[in-house]
Design an enzyme around this catalytic site. Structure first.
Site, mmCIF file in Angstrom:
data_model
loop_
_atom_site.group_PDB
_atom_site.id
_atom_site.type_symbol
_atom_site.label_atom_id
_atom_site.label_comp_id
_atom_site.label_asym_id
_atom_site.label_seq_id
_atom_site.Cartn_x
_atom_site.Cartn_y
_atom_site.Cartn_z
ATOM 1 N N ARG A 12 0.848 -1.211 0.000
ATOM 2 C CA ARG A 12 0.000 0.000 0.000
ATOM 3 C C ARG A 12 0.878 1.254 0.000
ATOM 4 O O ARG A 12 1.769 1.395 0.840
ATOM 5 C CB ARG A 12 -0.918 0.028 1.242
ATOM 6 C CG ARG A 12 -1.734 -1.228 1.479
ATOM 7 C CD ARG A 12 -2.902 -1.403 0.526
ATOM 8 N NE ARG A 12 -3.873 -0.343 0.539
ATOM 9 C CZ ARG A 12 -4.898 -0.251 1.387
ATOM 10 N NH1 ARG A 12 -5.072 -1.158 2.313
ATOM 11 N NH2 ARG A 12 -5.763 0.747 1.293
ATOM 12 N N ASP A 72 -15.384 1.856 -1.934
ATOM 13 C CA ASP A 72 -15.368 0.598 -1.179
ATOM 14 C C ASP A 72 -16.489 -0.350 -1.618
ATOM 15 O O ASP A 72 -16.428 -1.551 -1.352
ATOM 16 C CB ASP A 72 -15.513 0.871 0.323
ATOM 17 C CG ASP A 72 -14.279 1.572 0.894
ATOM 18 O OD1 ASP A 72 -13.211 1.524 0.251
ATOM 19 O OD2 ASP A 72 -14.395 2.162 1.979
#
Ligand code: S3P
Length: 427
Positions: A121, A314
């Site tokens: 990430r 999301d």
């Protein structure tokens, strides 16, 4: 763990969901630097918000866990002690990015690391502003965890325009702004979720949100609070989609967070024809909470792009599932961020869709799923990503036989009771 899922004809009944993941993180972090005890009710049962609690414990803050009620014994803005070990963020990008804002202002060095997904990430997006404020941060290739933050007790305020709108980055900078000399300002191209702004205000910070610009001035002490975490709307998304698609559904989800910076999901679903009602909206700790009623509906499909993509980011895996069974299909654009989530979600969605016999096209920053398709029973993978596990558990409800989700336990990162809840409401 493998979970086997049979087709369902209805999704019905009434449920409550675990506390919102985003809000749980923020309450835990701010409670840990507030003065006195905070009581957080309906705290998320997901592993990620518990990673945040573990981190604040490693920094010397007392935490009591009694099911979903958490007590955090904050010692004020300067109450942390230097950690004796590396802070373990598990799978949680929110933990590493938001905790970094606080750690940048401490008079000690902290090291943060997580699992193999966290190691991919990008952290440059928080390193840049925190270094501008005066911290020093080392990372693998300048961006990947583990990261080592050399804090600076004398941070300077900045006026920072985020290159990519991100609630995590905004929150990180605002949390550092609790300590920085002067007024810290964040500017975004569009409004991202504002849970940090609301929580900062609740805890007593001097914060002034104005559209897409937020200012925070240091100097105000934070005070421990009693707060209720609303149910997680992003968790509700899986059941909303399942209920829309299953022919005889009628489902009520009580006490869900309906903060307007999160409800693009409901707008998109209703806009495409879904029968969803938001009932009995009330306010708690500055956040809105409501009950959702959803019935089986014909869903048209649609296009998700620009700011809407960011607001729905999301939920895109489960919306792709919905798109395949919609009338006209789903197109998603401007979603490059999906490639740097817990997995490359463009790739993992496409892989599972194809295993289930679904036609899907992908590009560097989007996807297209034609409508009126039928899911075939198959073995799919979570790839260690909670939202992929749950999205394809939902897809499996509409397959032509029993499907298997491999590494299904990934769901517990945000929603420990997901499969039990699904079992209770499936017909
Ligand atoms: C989150 C912000 C979003 C979202 C993530 C949670 C938050 O990420 O995708 O699941 O709680 O602030 P970005 O800030 O990277 O857009």
């Amino acid at each position: 763990m493998q979970v086997k899922i049979q087709p369902a004809s209805a999704i019905s009944g009434a449920i409550r969901l675990p506390g919102d993941k985003s809000i749980s993180h923020r309450y835990a972090i701010l409670a840990s630097v507030a003065e006195g005890t905070s009581t957080l009710r309906n705290y998320s049962t997901g592993a990620d918000p518990h990673s945040t609690l573990n981190c604040v414990e490693t920094l010397g803050i007392g935490v009591e866990r009694d099911g979903t009620e958490i007590k955090v014994h904050g010692k004020g803005l300067r109450g942390y002690t230097a950690p004796a070990k590396t802070l373990d963020v598990g799978n949680s990008g929110s933990t590493i990015r938001m905790m970094s804002g606080i750690l940048a202002a401490q008079p000690f060095t902290s090291r943060l690391e997580g699992d193999s997904s966290i190691a991919r990430r990008p952290m440059k997006r928080i390193i840049t502003p925190l270094e501008l404020m005066g911290a020093k941060i080392a990372a693998v290739d300048g961006t990947y965890p583990p990261i080592e933050i050399q804090g600076n007790a004398d941070l300077q305020a900045i006026d920072y325009t985020l290159p990519v709108a991100s609630a995590q980055v905004k929150s990180c900078v605002l949390f550092a702004g609790l300590y920085a000399n002067g007024t810290t300002v964040t500017r975004e191209s569009h409004k991202t979720r504002d849970h940090s702004e609301i929580a900062l205000k609740e805890f007593g910070a001097d914060i002034r949100p104005q559209g897409t610009t937020v200012s925070i001035t240091s100097g105000a002490a934070l005070t421990g609070r009693e707060l209720l975490v609303p149910g997680d709307l992003s968790g509700a998304a899986f059941f909303l989609v399942a209920a829309i698609l299953a022919k005889e559904s009628n489902l009520v989800i009580y006490d869900v967070g309906v903060n307007p910076s999160r409800t693009a999901l409901i707008d998109f679903l209703v806009g495409g024809g879904a029968q969803i009602k938001v009932l009995d909206v009330r306010s708690s700790g500055g956040e809105l909470i409501g009950d959702l009623q959803v019935r089986a509906s014909k869903f048209q499909g649609g296009v998700i792009e620009k700011g809407v993509t960011a607001a729905l980011i999301d939920e895109i895996p489960v919306l792709a599932v919905l798109g395949a069974m919609s009338e006209e299909g789903l197109v998603v654009r401007d979603a490059g961020e999906l490639r740097v989530k817990e997995t490359d979600r463009i790739a993992t969605v496409a892989e599972n869709m194809r295993r289930m016999g679904i036609e899907i096209e992908t590009s560097h920053d989007g996807l297209r799923v034609p409508g009126k398709q039928q899911f075939r029973a198959a073995e799919v993978d979570s790839f260690g990503d909670h939202r992929i596990a749950m999205a394809f558990a939902v897809a499996s409800l509409f397959a032509d036989g029993e499907s298997t989700v491999n590494e299904a336990e990934a769901a517990s990162v945000s929603f420990a009771e997901f499969y039990d809840t699904l079992e209770r409401i499936r017909g």
